[in-house]
Design an enzyme around this catalytic site. Structure first.
Site, PDB file in Angstrom:
ATOM      1  N   LYS A 282       0.588  -1.075   0.036  1.00 49.45           N
ATOM      2  CA  LYS A 282       0.069   0.000   0.122  1.00 49.45           C
ATOM      3  C   LYS A 282       0.897   1.241   0.047  1.00 49.45           C
ATOM      4  O   LYS A 282       2.024   1.542   0.914  1.00 49.45           O
ATOM      5  CB  LYS A 282      -0.854   0.045   1.382  1.00 49.45           C
ATOM      6  CG  LYS A 282      -1.470   1.472   1.489  1.00 49.45           C
ATOM      7  CD  LYS A 282      -1.360   1.575   3.043  1.00 49.45           C
ATOM      8  CE  LYS A 282      -0.009   2.022   3.262  1.00 49.45           C
ATOM      9  NZ  LYS A 282      -0.115   2.814   4.899  1.00 49.45           N
TER      10      LYS A 282
ATOM     11  N   ASP B 181      -5.691   0.412   8.774  1.00 49.45           N
ATOM     12  CA  ASP B 181      -5.472   0.446   7.267  1.00 49.45           C
ATOM     13  C   ASP B 181      -5.990  -1.021   6.488  1.00 49.45           C
ATOM     14  O   ASP B 181      -5.933  -1.190   5.470  1.00 49.45           O
ATOM     15  CB  ASP B 181      -3.784   0.284   6.904  1.00 49.45           C
ATOM     16  CG  ASP B 181      -3.241   1.636   7.182  1.00 49.45           C
ATOM     17  OD1 ASP B 181      -4.067   2.707   7.265  1.00 49.45           O
ATOM     18  OD2 ASP B 181      -2.005   1.794   7.135  1.00 49.45           O
TER      19      ASP B 181
HETATM   20  O1  C5P Z   1      -4.860   0.861  13.708  1.00 49.73           O
HETATM   21  P1  C5P Z   1      -3.066   0.457  13.650  1.00 49.73           P
HETATM   22  O2  C5P Z   1      -2.808  -0.461  14.715  1.00 49.73           O
HETATM   23  O3  C5P Z   1      -2.877   0.248  12.305  1.00 49.73           O
HETATM   24  O4  C5P Z   1      -2.266   1.792  14.285  1.00 49.73           O
HETATM   25  C1  C5P Z   1      -1.033   1.807  14.867  1.00 49.73           C
HETATM   26  C2  C5P Z   1      -1.036   2.940  15.538  1.00 49.73           C
HETATM   27  O5  C5P Z   1      -0.783   4.273  14.860  1.00 49.73           O
HETATM   28  C3  C5P Z   1      -2.312   3.368  16.690  1.00 49.73           C
HETATM   29  O6  C5P Z   1      -2.076   2.779  17.879  1.00 49.73           O
HETATM   30  C4  C5P Z   1      -1.969   4.901  16.887  1.00 49.73           C
HETATM   31  O7  C5P Z   1      -1.078   5.071  17.777  1.00 49.73           O
HETATM   32  C5  C5P Z   1      -1.401   5.038  15.503  1.00 49.73           C
HETATM   33  N1  C5P Z   1      -2.324   5.775  14.498  1.00 49.73           N
HETATM   34  C6  C5P Z   1      -2.762   7.020  14.464  1.00 49.73           C
HETATM   35  N2  C5P Z   1      -3.547   7.689  13.672  1.00 49.73           N
HETATM   36  C7  C5P Z   1      -4.139   6.895  12.838  1.00 49.73           C
HETATM   37  C8  C5P Z   1      -3.786   5.426  12.395  1.00 49.73           C
HETATM   38  C9  C5P Z   1      -3.061   5.003  13.328  1.00 49.73           C
HETATM   39  O8  C5P Z   1      -2.625   7.874  15.549  1.00 49.73           O
HETATM   40  N3  C5P Z   1      -5.232   7.265  12.024  1.00 49.73           N
END
Ligand code: C5P
Length: 293
Positions: free
Chosen positions: A10, A138
Site C-alpha cells: 500500500k 489500514d
Molecule cells: O490501527 P493501527 O494498529 O494500524 O495503528 C497503529 C497506531 O498508529 C495506533 O495505535 C495509533 O497510535 C497510530 N495511528 C494514529 N492515527 C491513525 C492511525 C494510526 O494515531 N489514523
C-alpha cells in the site's frame, strides 16, 4: 482446494495529517495506491491449523501476534461454526515489516478474503471492512485494494477514479519504524487538507498535483530515522520525478516516467546498497468501473 492471492504493498502517494480525535488517533487525508508487487498468501483445508512463513522477510513472523492469525481468529469469533474447520495458511513475506507500506494490513485483508471464500461465508464488503478495522486502521483500505482517498483515521474510503499506472521504485534501508512512535513524534497535528483532486487519469497532471501535497509524517519519521533523508536524496539524485516516504515509513518511493528508468535506478541503488530492499514495480491504475467501497 488451495486458494491464493497477492497482498500488494500500500503506497500513500500523499498523506496529510489534518487533526486528532479525542481517543488519540489522527485524522488523515490520503491518496492511496497499491502495487503489483506484494506478499503472497495461500489457504487450504487441513486436518489441523497450521501457519508457515517463507520469503526474505519471514524472520520473527511465525508468532501468534501475526495479523494473519488475528484475521483468521477474528473470523472465527464473528462467524462461529461456519469458520471452524482447520486451515493451513502460508505467507510468503516479500515486503519489509514495520515499513509504512501496509504489509501486515494487506496480509490480514488477503486472509479475510481467502478464508471467507474457503469457508463459503457470504459477507457484504462493508461488514468485512468493519471486521477488518478491528485489526488495524489500514485493513479496510487493503480490503478495497484499488486506488482510493482515505479519510477519518484511514477507514472512510472513497474510490479514486483517476490514477494512471505509475512506474514506482520502493526503497527501504532495513530500519523498521513503529507507527505509534512516528505519530507521537509529530510536532504539528493540524495541516491543510488535500488540494482539489485531479480529475483525469494523466501521469503529468497527477505529478503536478502530488507536488502540491506532502506526507506530513515524513519530518517526524526523519527525526527518528535520519537515514530516510539519504534514501530520498538518492532517489532524487537517480532521477525520480518525485520522491517521498510512504505511510509512517521508513520505506520511500520514487516515481519514474518509464519502467526502464525505475529498473535502471533499482540496479544502481541495489549495487550501492546490497542489503537494502529495492523493488521496481508499478501501481495498479484505476479501472474506470466504480466499485463502491
Ligand atoms: O490501527 P493501527 O494498529 O494500524 O495503528 C497503529 C497506531 O498508529 C495506533 O495505535 C495509533 O497510535 C497510530 N495511528 C494514529 N492515527 C491513525 C492511525 C494510526 O494515531 N489514523
Amino acid at each position: 482446494m488451495k486458494l491464493e492471492n497477492t497482498a500488494p504493498a500500500k503506497i500513500n502517494l500523499a498523506l496529510h495529517v489534518i487533526g486528532r480525535r479525542a481517543d488519540g488517533y489522527h485524522l488523515l487525508e490520503s491518496l492511496v495506491a497499491f502495487t503489483a508487487f506484494g506478499d503472497r498468501l495461500s489457504v487450504r483445508p487441513s486436518d489441523r491449523d497450521h501457519f508457515e512463513v517463507t520469503g526474505p522477510f519471514r524472520d520473527g513472523l511465525e508468532g501468534g501476534a501475526n495479523l494473519v492469525l488475528k484475521a483468521r481468529d477474528i473470523l472465527r469469533l464473528h462467524f462461529g461454526a461456519q469458520a471452524k474447520s482447520p486451515v493451513a495458511i502460508t505467507l510468503e513475506k516479500n515486503l519489509p515489516v514495520a515499513a509504512g507500506i501496509g504489509g501486515g494490513s494487506s496480509d490480514a485483508a488477503a486472509v479475510l478474503k481467502l478464508l471467507t471464500r474457503l469457508w463459503e461465508i457470504q459477507v457484504p464488503p462493508k461488514e468485512l471492512a468493519q471486521i477488518g478495522l478491528m485489526l488495524g486502521a489500514d485493513v479496510p483500505m487493503c480490503l478495497y485494494g484499488r486506488p482510493l482517498i482515505a479519510r477519518g483515521i484511514g477507514e472512510m474510503l472513497e474510490p479514486f477514479p483517476a490514477l494512471p499506472r505509475l512506474p514506482i521504485l520502493l526503497v527501504n534501508a532495513g530500519l523498521p519504524l513503529a507507527t505509534p512512535k512516528v505519530f507521537s513524534a509529530l510536532i504539528k497535528r493540524e495541516h491543510a487538507p488535500l488540494p482539489a483532486l485531479p480529475s483525469k487519469s494523466d501521469p503529468a497532471e497527477l505529478l503536478e498535483w502530488m507536488r502540491l501535497t506532502r506526507n506530513d509524517l515524513e519530518p517526524a519519521a526523519l527525526s527518528l530515522v535520519p537515514e530516510i533523508g539519504s534514501v530520498l536524496g538518492l532517489l532524487r539524485a537517480e532521477g525520480a520525478l518525485i520522491a517521498r516516504m510512504s505511510g509512517s515509513g521508513a520505506t520511500c518511493f520514487g516515481i519514474f516516467e518509464h519502467q526502464e528508468a525505475a529498473e535502471r535506478t533499482r540496479q544502481a541503488i541495489a549495487q550501492k546498497h546490497p542489503y537494502w530492499f529495492v523493488c521496481a514495480t508499478e501501481t495498479s491504475a484505476s479501472t474506470g468501473e466504480l466499485v463502491h467501497v
